[in-house]
Design a protein around this motif. Structure first.
Motif, PDB file in Angstrom:
ATOM      1  N   GLU A 158       0.841  -1.200   0.000  1.00 27.02           N
ATOM      2  CA  GLU A 158       0.000   0.000   0.000  1.00 27.02           C
ATOM      3  C   GLU A 158       0.874   1.248   0.000  1.00 27.02           C
ATOM      4  O   GLU A 158       2.003   1.232   0.477  1.00 27.02           O
ATOM      5  CB  GLU A 158      -0.903   0.007   1.231  1.00 27.02           C
ATOM      6  N   SER A 159       0.328   2.310  -0.534  1.00 29.68           N
ATOM      7  CA  SER A 159       0.989   3.608  -0.511  1.00 29.68           C
ATOM      8  C   SER A 159      -0.005   4.618   0.046  1.00 29.68           C
ATOM      9  O   SER A 159      -1.135   4.711  -0.433  1.00 29.68           O
ATOM     10  CB  SER A 159       1.420   3.998  -1.923  1.00 29.68           C
ATOM     11  N   ILE A 160       0.402   5.350   1.053  1.00 33.49           N
ATOM     12  CA  ILE A 160      -0.490   6.273   1.756  1.00 33.49           C
ATOM     13  C   ILE A 160      -0.031   7.713   1.537  1.00 33.49           C
ATOM     14  O   ILE A 160       1.155   8.019   1.660  1.00 33.49           O
ATOM     15  CB  ILE A 160      -0.524   5.950   3.268  1.00 33.49           C
ATOM     16  N   SER A 161      -0.962   8.590   1.218  1.00 24.22           N
ATOM     17  CA  SER A 161      -0.637  10.001   0.990  1.00 24.22           C
ATOM     18  C   SER A 161      -0.566  10.770   2.301  1.00 24.22           C
ATOM     19  O   SER A 161      -1.365  10.534   3.219  1.00 24.22           O
ATOM     20  CB  SER A 161      -1.695  10.645   0.085  1.00 24.22           C
ATOM     21  N   GLY A 162       0.390  11.702   2.382  1.00 25.08           N
ATOM     22  CA  GLY A 162       0.518  12.497   3.595  1.00 25.08           C
ATOM     23  C   GLY A 162       1.537  13.608   3.441  1.00 25.08           C
ATOM     24  O   GLY A 162       1.819  14.068   2.325  1.00 25.08           O
ATOM     25  N   TYR A 163       2.097  14.016   4.557  1.00 25.97           N
ATOM     26  CA  TYR A 163       3.020  15.152   4.592  1.00 25.97           C
ATOM     27  C   TYR A 163       4.243  14.789   5.439  1.00 25.97           C
ATOM     28  O   TYR A 163       4.122  14.126   6.462  1.00 25.97           O
ATOM     29  CB  TYR A 163       2.336  16.388   5.192  1.00 25.97           C
ATOM     30  N   SER A 164       5.407  15.254   5.008  1.00 27.14           N
ATOM     31  CA  SER A 164       6.621  14.985   5.770  1.00 27.14           C
ATOM     32  C   SER A 164       7.691  16.009   5.397  1.00 27.14           C
ATOM     33  O   SER A 164       7.583  16.704   4.392  1.00 27.14           O
ATOM     34  CB  SER A 164       7.123  13.565   5.481  1.00 27.14           C
ATOM     35  N   GLY A 165       8.704  16.094   6.239  1.00 31.79           N
ATOM     36  CA  GLY A 165       9.842  16.962   5.955  1.00 31.79           C
ATOM     37  C   GLY A 165       9.767  18.353   6.528  1.00 31.79           C
ATOM     38  O   GLY A 165      10.692  19.143   6.360  1.00 31.79           O
ATOM     39  N   GLY A 166       8.667  18.678   7.229  1.00 30.45           N
ATOM     40  CA  GLY A 166       8.507  20.027   7.760  1.00 30.45           C
ATOM     41  C   GLY A 166       8.688  20.126   9.257  1.00 30.45           C
ATOM     42  O   GLY A 166       8.998  19.144   9.930  1.00 30.45           O
ATOM     43  N   GLU A 172       4.304  17.225   0.114  1.00 29.06           N
ATOM     44  CA  GLU A 172       3.385  16.109  -0.083  1.00 29.06           C
ATOM     45  C   GLU A 172       4.234  14.857  -0.260  1.00 29.06           C
ATOM     46  O   GLU A 172       5.130  14.822  -1.100  1.00 29.06           O
ATOM     47  CB  GLU A 172       2.502  16.346  -1.309  1.00 29.06           C
ATOM     48  N   ALA A 173       3.952  13.843   0.533  1.00 29.47           N
ATOM     49  CA  ALA A 173       4.784  12.649   0.560  1.00 29.47           C
ATOM     50  C   ALA A 173       3.918  11.399   0.588  1.00 29.47           C
ATOM     51  O   ALA A 173       2.707  11.466   0.779  1.00 29.47           O
ATOM     52  CB  ALA A 173       5.711  12.686   1.771  1.00 29.47           C
ATOM     53  N   VAL A 174       4.572  10.252   0.404  1.00 28.19           N
ATOM     54  CA  VAL A 174       3.863   8.985   0.529  1.00 28.19           C
ATOM     55  C   VAL A 174       4.608   8.063   1.477  1.00 28.19           C
ATOM     56  O   VAL A 174       5.843   8.083   1.548  1.00 28.19           O
ATOM     57  CB  VAL A 174       3.676   8.274  -0.834  1.00 28.19           C
ATOM     58  N   GLU A 175       3.835   7.294   2.204  1.00 27.28           N
ATOM     59  CA  GLU A 175       4.364   6.216   3.030  1.00 27.28           C
ATOM     60  C   GLU A 175       4.169   4.927   2.248  1.00 27.28           C
ATOM     61  O   GLU A 175       3.032   4.544   1.943  1.00 27.28           O
ATOM     62  CB  GLU A 175       3.614   6.146   4.358  1.00 27.28           C
ATOM     63  N   ALA A 221      -2.424  12.215   5.314  1.00 31.01           N
ATOM     64  CA  ALA A 221      -3.291  13.265   4.755  1.00 31.01           C
ATOM     65  C   ALA A 221      -4.762  12.937   5.004  1.00 31.01           C
ATOM     66  O   ALA A 221      -5.119  11.834   5.423  1.00 31.01           O
ATOM     67  CB  ALA A 221      -3.030  13.410   3.260  1.00 31.01           C
ATOM     68  N   GLU A 222      -5.588  13.906   4.716  1.00 26.04           N
ATOM     69  CA  GLU A 222      -7.022  13.777   4.884  1.00 26.04           C
ATOM     70  C   GLU A 222      -7.543  12.575   4.090  1.00 26.04           C
ATOM     71  O   GLU A 222      -7.002  12.227   3.036  1.00 26.04           O
ATOM     72  CB  GLU A 222      -7.708  15.063   4.422  1.00 26.04           C
ATOM     73  N   ASP A 223      -8.612  11.965   4.569  1.00 27.58           N
ATOM     74  CA  ASP A 223      -9.145  10.736   3.968  1.00 27.58           C
ATOM     75  C   ASP A 223      -9.446  10.890   2.478  1.00 27.58           C
ATOM     76  O   ASP A 223      -9.252   9.953   1.699  1.00 27.58           O
ATOM     77  CB  ASP A 223     -10.415  10.284   4.703  1.00 27.58           C
ATOM     78  N   TYR A 224      -9.928  12.075   2.079  1.00 27.25           N
ATOM     79  CA  TYR A 224     -10.335  12.224   0.679  1.00 27.25           C
ATOM     80  C   TYR A 224      -9.167  12.186  -0.293  1.00 27.25           C
ATOM     81  O   TYR A 224      -9.358  12.049  -1.515  1.00 27.25           O
ATOM     82  CB  TYR A 224     -11.172  13.494   0.477  1.00 27.25           C
ATOM     83  N   HIS A 225      -7.930  12.269   0.226  1.00 25.91           N
ATOM     84  CA  HIS A 225      -6.752  12.190  -0.646  1.00 25.91           C
ATOM     85  C   HIS A 225      -6.321  10.748  -0.901  1.00 25.91           C
ATOM     86  O   HIS A 225      -5.575  10.486  -1.850  1.00 25.91           O
ATOM     87  CB  HIS A 225      -5.577  12.940  -0.017  1.00 25.91           C
ATOM     88  N   GLN A 226      -6.756   9.819  -0.062  1.00 24.59           N
ATOM     89  CA  GLN A 226      -6.263   8.449  -0.157  1.00 24.59           C
ATOM     90  C   GLN A 226      -6.850   7.716  -1.374  1.00 24.59           C
ATOM     91  O   GLN A 226      -8.032   7.825  -1.663  1.00 24.59           O
ATOM     92  CB  GLN A 226      -6.583   7.692   1.140  1.00 24.59           C
ATOM     93  N   ASN A 227      -5.961   6.981  -2.081  1.00 24.51           N
ATOM     94  CA  ASN A 227      -6.373   6.203  -3.261  1.00 24.51           C
ATOM     95  C   ASN A 227      -7.099   7.083  -4.288  1.00 24.51           C
ATOM     96  O   ASN A 227      -8.019   6.624  -4.966  1.00 24.51           O
ATOM     97  CB  ASN A 227      -7.280   5.042  -2.843  1.00 24.51           C
ATOM     98  N   TYR A 228      -6.668   8.310  -4.404  1.00 19.47           N
ATOM     99  CA  TYR A 228      -7.406   9.262  -5.236  1.00 19.47           C
ATOM    100  C   TYR A 228      -7.438   8.854  -6.707  1.00 19.47           C
ATOM    101  O   TYR A 228      -8.478   8.947  -7.365  1.00 19.47           O
ATOM    102  CB  TYR A 228      -6.818  10.663  -5.081  1.00 19.47           C
TER     103      TYR A 228
END
Length: 219
Positions: free
Chosen positions: A68-76, A95-98, A178-185
């Motif tokens: 799986e790949s999950i959308s989110g935020y990192s590096g800040g 914007e990053a992915v796990e 990230a917010e749910d609406y971004h996942q598996n977009y």
């Protein structure tokens, strides 16, 4: 006028002061010791940023061994970043992915190859028309071995292209989902104009040049 000038000077003073504080916080993130994420149930995690996470999420999920790949935020440097906050460019986050993967099937080294093969490696602060620090390219390492893999591949690519590679190399600290609406977009919104015109073409360009034996069938 005499009152306006001191007021303007005061505003500029605090603006510069806040900017300096932000830079110091960001420097602390860049110079921190990496956080090692433990393998759980045989699955490891890796973190990458290279433009819009809708695109990157779909790319990694096309690779064998990636669960799986999950959308989110990192590096800040801020806590609990949101999509709106990260888009200001003031949080330091990208914007990053796990990427959750089986290290017995796909190696971290291969995931780094996927990273470089799926983007414009020389574009600074963005990918395509997505411009801004929130879209910048960052590869996150969790230990010295991963760091050396990244640096060697980045150096080899720079020599091959005779160009400076834009990707920054950060010690991993934390991933904020990230917010749910971004996942598996990409999968859930195949008719979205951005998905049709940007995400899918980017995915197809990657798949066209990456070894077929490393890709899932029918993705």
């Amino acid at each position: 006028m005499k009152r306006i000038i001191p007021l303007l000077a005061l505003v500029l003073f605090f603006s510069c002061q806040n900017s300096a504080q932000t830079n110091k916080k960001q420097e602390a993130i860049i110079n921190a010791e990496p956080v090692q994420v433990p393998i759980t149930n045989g699955k490891a995690k890796a973190y990458f940023a290279s433009g819009c996470f809708w695109c990157v999420e779909a790319i990694y999920e096309s690779v064998k061994g990636v669960e799986e790949s999950i959308s989110g935020y990192s590096g800040g440097h801020t806590k609990n970043p949101t999509y709106e906050a990260s888009n200001t460019g003031r949080t330091g986050h990208a914007e990053a992915v796990e990427v959750i993967y089986d290290p017995k099937v796909v190696s971290f080294e291969t995931l780094v190859d996927v990273y470089f093969a799926s983007q414009n490696v020389t574009q600074v602060n963005g990918q395509g028309n997505d411009i801004g620090s929130q879209y910048r390219s960052i590869i996150f390492y969790q230990n010295e071995a991963q760091k050396q893999i990244i640096l060697k591949k980045k150096e080899a690519l720079a020599k091959k292209l005779n160009a400076k590679i834009a990707a920054e190399v950060y010690p991993f600290q934390k991933f904020w989902k990230a917010e749910d609406y971004h996942q598996n977009y990409e999968r859930l919104h195949p008719n979205n104009s951005y998905i049709r015109n940007v995400s899918i073409p980017r995915l197809n360009r990657f798949k066209a040049k990456f070894p077929k034996e490393l890709l899932k069938k029918g993705h």
